[in-house]
Motif scaffolding. Structure first.
Motif, mmCIF file in Angstrom:
data_model
loop_
_atom_site.group_PDB
_atom_site.id
_atom_site.type_symbol
_atom_site.label_atom_id
_atom_site.label_comp_id
_atom_site.label_asym_id
_atom_site.label_seq_id
_atom_site.Cartn_x
_atom_site.Cartn_y
_atom_site.Cartn_z
ATOM 1 N N LEU A 7 0.831 -1.197 0.000
ATOM 2 C CA LEU A 7 0.000 0.000 0.000
ATOM 3 C C LEU A 7 0.872 1.256 0.000
ATOM 4 N N LYS A 8 1.964 1.233 0.753
ATOM 5 C CA LYS A 8 2.882 2.375 0.793
ATOM 6 C C LYS A 8 3.538 2.598 -0.564
ATOM 7 N N ARG A 9 3.961 1.512 -1.202
ATOM 8 C CA ARG A 9 4.588 1.641 -2.526
ATOM 9 C C ARG A 9 3.593 2.181 -3.549
ATOM 10 N N ASP A 10 2.368 1.668 -3.499
ATOM 11 C CA ASP A 10 1.338 2.107 -4.430
ATOM 12 C C ASP A 10 1.006 3.579 -4.202
ATOM 13 N N PHE A 11 0.892 3.975 -2.939
ATOM 14 C CA PHE A 11 0.614 5.372 -2.614
ATOM 15 C C PHE A 11 1.734 6.269 -3.124
ATOM 16 N N LEU A 12 2.987 5.897 -2.875
ATOM 17 C CA LEU A 12 4.127 6.711 -3.291
ATOM 18 C C LEU A 12 4.175 6.860 -4.813
ATOM 19 N N LYS A 13 3.934 5.768 -5.530
ATOM 20 C CA LYS A 13 3.949 5.808 -6.992
ATOM 21 C C LYS A 13 2.867 6.748 -7.522
ATOM 22 N N LYS A 14 1.668 6.634 -6.985
ATOM 23 C CA LYS A 14 0.563 7.470 -7.464
ATOM 24 C C LYS A 14 0.715 8.917 -7.006
ATOM 25 N N TRP A 15 1.317 9.125 -5.859
ATOM 26 C CA TRP A 15 1.549 10.482 -5.370
ATOM 27 C C TRP A 15 2.538 11.206 -6.274
ATOM 28 N N ARG A 16 3.631 10.522 -6.632
ATOM 29 C CA ARG A 16 4.621 11.104 -7.540
ATOM 30 C C ARG A 16 3.999 11.406 -8.896
ATOM 31 N N MET A 17 3.167 10.488 -9.375
ATOM 32 C CA MET A 17 2.504 10.695 -10.662
ATOM 33 C C MET A 17 1.594 11.928 -10.598
ATOM 34 N N GLY A 18 0.841 12.068 -9.519
ATOM 35 C CA GLY A 18 -0.037 13.222 -9.355
ATOM 36 C C GLY A 18 0.736 14.521 -9.270
ATOM 37 N N LEU A 19 1.861 14.503 -8.548
ATOM 38 C CA LEU A 19 2.693 15.710 -8.460
ATOM 39 C C LEU A 19 3.265 16.097 -9.818
ATOM 40 N N GLN A 20 3.700 15.101 -10.586
ATOM 41 C CA GLN A 20 4.241 15.386 -11.913
ATOM 42 C C GLN A 20 3.177 15.990 -12.827
ATOM 43 N N ILE A 21 1.969 15.447 -12.772
ATOM 44 C CA ILE A 21 0.879 15.977 -13.608
ATOM 45 C C ILE A 21 0.561 17.404 -13.201
ATOM 46 N N TYR A 22 0.478 17.652 -11.902
ATOM 47 C CA TYR A 22 0.125 18.992 -11.422
ATOM 48 C C TYR A 22 1.205 20.009 -11.755
ATOM 49 N N THR A 23 2.467 19.625 -11.596
ATOM 50 C CA THR A 23 3.546 20.589 -11.848
ATOM 51 C C THR A 23 3.750 20.848 -13.338
ATOM 52 N N THR A 24 3.429 19.900 -14.205
ATOM 53 C CA THR A 24 3.567 20.157 -15.639
ATOM 54 C C THR A 24 2.479 21.093 -16.147
ATOM 55 N N THR A 25 1.316 21.081 -15.506
ATOM 56 C CA THR A 25 0.245 21.988 -15.939
ATOM 57 C C THR A 25 0.412 23.384 -15.342
ATOM 58 N N ASN A 26 1.107 23.498 -14.225
ATOM 59 C CA ASN A 26 1.306 24.790 -13.553
ATOM 60 C C ASN A 26 2.798 25.049 -13.414
ATOM 61 N N ARG A 27 3.356 25.808 -14.318
ATOM 62 C CA ARG A 27 4.801 26.058 -14.312
ATOM 63 C C ARG A 27 5.225 27.027 -13.209
ATOM 64 N N ASN A 28 4.563 28.150 -13.090
ATOM 65 C CA ASN A 28 4.953 29.170 -12.116
ATOM 66 C C ASN A 28 4.068 29.034 -10.877
ATOM 67 N N MET A 29 4.537 28.272 -9.905
ATOM 68 C CA MET A 29 3.740 28.038 -8.703
ATOM 69 C C MET A 29 4.315 28.807 -7.529
ATOM 70 N N THR A 30 3.410 29.356 -6.727
ATOM 71 C CA THR A 30 3.808 29.988 -5.477
ATOM 72 C C THR A 30 3.916 28.912 -4.404
ATOM 73 N N ALA A 74 -6.647 13.737 -10.942
ATOM 74 C CA ALA A 74 -7.463 12.534 -10.747
ATOM 75 C C ALA A 74 -7.582 11.750 -12.038
ATOM 76 N N ASN A 75 -7.788 12.436 -13.162
ATOM 77 C CA ASN A 75 -7.867 11.745 -14.453
ATOM 78 C C ASN A 75 -6.549 11.081 -14.806
ATOM 79 N N GLY A 76 -5.446 11.742 -14.494
ATOM 80 C CA GLY A 76 -4.143 11.169 -14.810
ATOM 81 C C GLY A 76 -3.805 9.964 -13.952
ATOM 82 N N VAL A 77 -4.149 10.016 -12.670
ATOM 83 C CA VAL A 77 -3.817 8.917 -11.761
ATOM 84 C C VAL A 77 -4.783 7.754 -11.930
ATOM 85 N N LEU A 78 -6.068 8.050 -11.998
ATOM 86 C CA LEU A 78 -7.084 6.997 -12.051
ATOM 87 C C LEU A 78 -7.533 6.630 -13.455
ATOM 88 N N GLY A 79 -7.563 7.596 -14.325
ATOM 89 C CA GLY A 79 -8.133 7.402 -15.655
ATOM 90 C C GLY A 79 -9.486 8.106 -15.724
#
Length: 183
Positions: A7-30, A74-79
């Motif tokens: 469960l920890k490995r799965d959470f970490l993998k999906k968390w990293r994926m979500g962070l990557q998706i969010y940061t690619t859509t928002n370049r200049n973040m505060t 959510a779409n990127g992580v889950l589909g």
């Protein structure tokens, strides 16, 4: 429940994926945007690591349409198909239908009232349990639509999932911490 390390490995993998998706859509973040991205992607990863098998995980994912970037994460992580299915099923139970059922229950109770009064200790205990149950319903995502037994089961599962999230985040924080070089 699955093996905690899996469960920890799965959470970490999906968390990293979500962070990557969010940061690619928002370049200049505060700093506030980064904080929101971490929390959002962690919540979605936590819910998706339970495979949407619990009510709280479906409630978390159904609530992702509120924020701008959360729907993309959510779409990127889950589909897309899974997100749409969850949002459709969660829209069937609304606050108004829930309160209508509550009003109906109350109206049935009025006719059954007995003339005898309950002892004060019993009445106080019942009110305390009701108050704590109401508080718990507010803490668990989707808890306001659950009965007491389901609420306890979902709360236990939610606590275990949150503990997993804390363990992973604590592990990342300790590995990212670099001790100052000793002279």
């Amino acid at each position: 429940m699955r093996n905690p390390s899996w469960l920890k490995r799965d959470f970490l993998k999906k968390w990293r994926m979500g962070l990557q998706i969010y940061t690619t859509t928002n370049r200049n973040m505060t700093v506030a945007d980064r904080k929101r991205a971490i929390k959002l992607s962690a919540d979605i990863a936590l819910a998706s690591s339970r495979n949407c098998a619990t009510r709280w995980s479906r409630a978390v994912i159904a609530g992702t349409s509120v924020h701008d970037g959360s729907f993309l994460v959510a779409n990127g992580v889950l589909g897309r198909a899974v997100c749409e299915r969850i949002k459709e099923s969660s829209s069937k139970i609304t606050r108004s239908s829930w309160s209508s059922r509550k009003i109906l229950k109350r109206s049935r109770r009025v006719g059954r009232r007995k003339k005898c009064r309950k002892p004060a200790a019993e009445w106080i205990a019942k009110r305390l349990v009701q108050k704590r149950t109401r508080t718990l319903r507010g803490l668990v995502p989707g808890g306001e639509f659950m009965d007491e037994v389901s609420l306890i089961e979902e709360t236990l599962d939610y606590i275990l999932a949150l503990q997993t999230q804390v363990d992973v985040m604590r592990c990342l924080a300790t590995t990212a911490y670099v001790a100052p070089p000793s002279l």
